[in-house]
Design an enzyme around this catalytic site. Sequence first.
Site, PDB file in Angstrom:
ATOM      1  N   ARG A  46       0.828  -1.206   0.000  1.00  0.00           N
ATOM      2  CA  ARG A  46       0.000   0.000   0.000  1.00  0.00           C
ATOM      3  C   ARG A  46       0.864   1.259   0.000  1.00  0.00           C
ATOM      4  NH1 ARG A  46      -2.670  -3.625   3.664  1.00  0.00           N
ATOM      5  NH2 ARG A  46      -4.707  -4.258   2.881  1.00  0.00           N
ATOM      6  N   ASN A  78      -0.919   8.339  -5.584  1.00  0.00           N
ATOM      7  CA  ASN A  78      -2.222   8.710  -5.042  1.00  0.00           C
ATOM      8  C   ASN A  78      -2.207  10.010  -4.246  1.00  0.00           C
ATOM      9  OD1 ASN A  78      -3.618   6.668  -6.285  1.00  0.00           O
ATOM     10  ND2 ASN A  78      -3.452   5.251  -4.577  1.00  0.00           N
ATOM     11  N   ASP A 111      -9.962  -4.902   8.289  1.00  0.00           N
ATOM     12  CA  ASP A 111      -8.977  -5.850   8.827  1.00  0.00           C
ATOM     13  C   ASP A 111      -9.501  -6.503  10.101  1.00  0.00           C
ATOM     14  OD1 ASP A 111      -6.356  -4.890   7.166  1.00  0.00           O
ATOM     15  OD2 ASP A 111      -7.565  -3.190   7.783  1.00  0.00           O
ATOM     16  N   ARG A 144     -11.959  -9.128   9.249  1.00  0.00           N
ATOM     17  CA  ARG A 144     -11.259 -10.339   8.807  1.00  0.00           C
ATOM     18  C   ARG A 144     -10.751 -11.138  10.006  1.00  0.00           C
ATOM     19  NH1 ARG A 144      -8.183  -6.660   4.333  1.00  0.00           N
ATOM     20  NH2 ARG A 144      -9.459  -7.190   2.514  1.00  0.00           N
ATOM     21  N   HIS A 184      -2.971   0.592   8.303  1.00  0.00           N
ATOM     22  CA  HIS A 184      -3.718  -0.328   7.447  1.00  0.00           C
ATOM     23  C   HIS A 184      -2.721  -0.843   6.405  1.00  0.00           C
ATOM     24  CE1 HIS A 184      -6.724  -2.166   4.959  1.00  0.00           C
ATOM     25  NE2 HIS A 184      -6.543  -1.329   3.957  1.00  0.00           N
TER      26      HIS A 184
END
Length: 321
Positions: free
Chosen positions: A95, A102, A155, A158, A182
Amino acid sequence: MTVTQDRPSTKLGIVGAGGVGSAMAYASVIQNVAREVVLYDIAAQKAEAEALDIAHGSLFASNVRITGGGDPELLKGCDMIIITAGAPQKPGQTRLELAGTNVKILESMMPTLLEQAPDAVYMLVTNPCDVLTVVAQRISGLGAHQVFSSGTVLDSSRLRWLIGNAAGVSSDSVHAMIVGEHGDSEFPLWSSATIGQVPVDQWTGDDGSALFTDEVKDTLGHDVMRAAYKVIEGKGATNYAIGLSGARIAKAVLQGQDAVLPVSTVLEGYQGIDGVALSVPCVVGFGGVRRVLEVPMDEAETKKLQASAQTLRESLSSLGY
């Protein structure tokens, strides 16, 4: 005669009509998150088509009005804007490696969004969401409570799913959270994790032995951290679960639920951490993050949180933030 007060009109804007944004719009309509949902993308035809596809099935879901297109004025007066637009994460790419591309997209986009909805609550979903949360908060000048990311809400879902499967119970009965970045430095708060009222460390298998040994916990934590990569390798992107979790957070904000969720917000004086966005349990309701909760952590967990913060400091520094 009793007069029933309807809930106030609310407007949710979703920026980006790709897999994540469209799934989030779909989940938001099904869950009746807001009275109006707007899907905006510079690819106007794509945004309009995705919204139209969802609208055609709204009879079977709710009375939520959904529209889409490429005119930023569609976002005018939004109570909340969720940003999903950005370059997608490629197989094998972390990420944080997405950060440079981004950040530039966000820098060009944020002023336009603020012009249309200066009072909105902003939630970043685009990765790396922790880095982009800091960037968005600094660009906007809005309070940290008003600019946050979806963080480790997915997360944590999960993790609860994996624990529930291992213990043979519903994930609804599992209370556990992932905190920190994250990303690769995230970690579970095992010291406070429970199944029902039973601490995870005291949960036993059919033979009476401890089920969640250190080895099992390490495996579960690793599996959560790698979960997105596994999905990306198989289908090219993640979209359904993040769509559901984003809609869950939006509902907490727009319906003032004051739900405790591990969203990522810029921290000040939290376990000695300042100026970086990390996921820790927060009270989320009207106006965004209403309170950041001080959670008991053991020594190992505190060190992991500090290490996660340092990872993000280095990334922000490399980007000029």
